[in-house]
Design an enzyme around this catalytic site. Sequence first.
Site, short mmCIF file in Angstrom:
data_model
loop_
_atom_site.label_atom_id
_atom_site.label_comp_id
_atom_site.label_asym_id
_atom_site.label_seq_id
_atom_site.Cartn_x
_atom_site.Cartn_y
_atom_site.Cartn_z
N GLY A 76 26.87 -38.82 -14.51
CA GLY A 76 26.38 -38.80 -15.89
C GLY A 76 25.04 -39.45 -16.00
O GLY A 76 24.36 -39.68 -15.01
N ASN A 77 24.62 -39.74 -17.22
CA ASN A 77 23.35 -40.43 -17.41
C ASN A 77 23.45 -41.33 -18.65
O ASN A 77 24.47 -41.34 -19.34
CB ASN A 77 22.20 -39.42 -17.54
CG ASN A 77 22.40 -38.50 -18.71
OD1 ASN A 77 22.33 -38.93 -19.86
ND2 ASN A 77 22.67 -37.24 -18.44
#
Length: 427
Positions: free
Chosen positions: A220-221
């Site tokens: 993810g980020n």
Amino acid sequence: MTSAASHRAPSSTRPRVVLGVSGGIAAYKAVELLRLLTESGHDVRVVPTRAALEFVGAPTWAALSGKPVSAEVWDDVQDVPHVRLGQQADLVVVAPATADLLAKAATGQADDLLTSTLLTTTAPVLFAPAMHTEMWQHPATQENVATLRRRGSFVLDPAVGRLTGADTGPGRLPEPEQLLAACLRLLARRGVDRADLRGRHVVVSAGGTREHLDPVRFLGNRSSGRQGYALATTALARGAEVTLVSANVALPDPAGAKVVRVVSADQMRTAVLNAAATADAVVMAAAVADFRPAQQLDTKIKKTAGEPAPVTLVRNRDILAELSAPRRTGQVVVGFAAETGDQTGDVLTHGRAKLAGKGADLLVVNEVGHDRGFEGPDNAGVIIGTDGTEVDVPQGPKEALADAVWDLVAKRLPEPPGDTAVHRLDG
Ligand code: CTP
């Protein structure tokens, strides 16, 4: 004595700002904000709460603003100040905004001049909260802030740092120069048609995609979705029909938006392309993963005795590039590029190359780092266009950057079919 005020432009031509001050120790910083506002040519009326006057007295506000100061609705009643001040203001800024003031504003109470002004004004309202971390993080305060933002007010997140006493954390009032910048940005939209996106359908993507390895783990980020949500809220406030494609965002839905929830880049692609089929503009503010694991397992990956197997990644489709060509006639496509400069070029050089590569009309380029541009309430950026335009938006609320984007989108949109028909009939 010749006062500084007598050398200024007549008050009727200067932007009118109501500076609300509520009762927190940071009221002393509002004195500096008042000075910055008056020195930059604004006609400022200070409206403190009773509690604010415990921290900084009326003579200070009166001397620096050159205007009478009262916390009450009972002074100068013949001028009906509890209605007039709000009606005549170009901007109402409340700095500091305490937890109590935010609660009153969210529930529409009006027991003094400031809260009455907040109920009567149609001008943009900017709240700059300052309080102890516990009060800021309390669900009551957070819900009040969400309510105010949903209604179109601008609420800055407090800065992080030293608070009253020895403690530190989120709760500090941002510096007066930062508050001034936020005020100027809002004032810059004075007199602009506030419903210039009426009849338009806009699509905004927000948040960060998650590419699952197994049911519990993902790549993810750090995107919080705040910039995308600010784009949705401001477009709604300007009259647009908004589809918000939201990837893993923990913010309340903007009232009136159609929210489509997605997890992965692939799901985002489907949702954005579907909505784009009827859209006048698409803004890709989401942080979309470029790669996903080649294999996504239905069961949890178990720890094994030996070295773990390497994760193989495959490329995701580039939604922005796909959106950009071919597209609906007249549709405006906007991308975001969070960049860091490196040895091959600075942030803007990378931005220009990305704009050309993606084929979008506009690209908002902002510099990110470990502590910049992601979870915070503020953002700055340069909006570059294929026509060579560059609009620099200084550090300020994400809503201000959002409004700057919509200003440029609105300029590029063709006239709505209804207007063309009218012109044709007239001709
Ligand atoms: N974007 C997209 N689809 C992807 C990747 C990015 O639509 N698969 C969009 C983002 O929403 C953003 C813009 O492209 O509007 C730029 O995203 P960014 O991650 O900066 O660009 P990349 O093309 O991924 O380039 P790089 O990560 O190498 O800088």
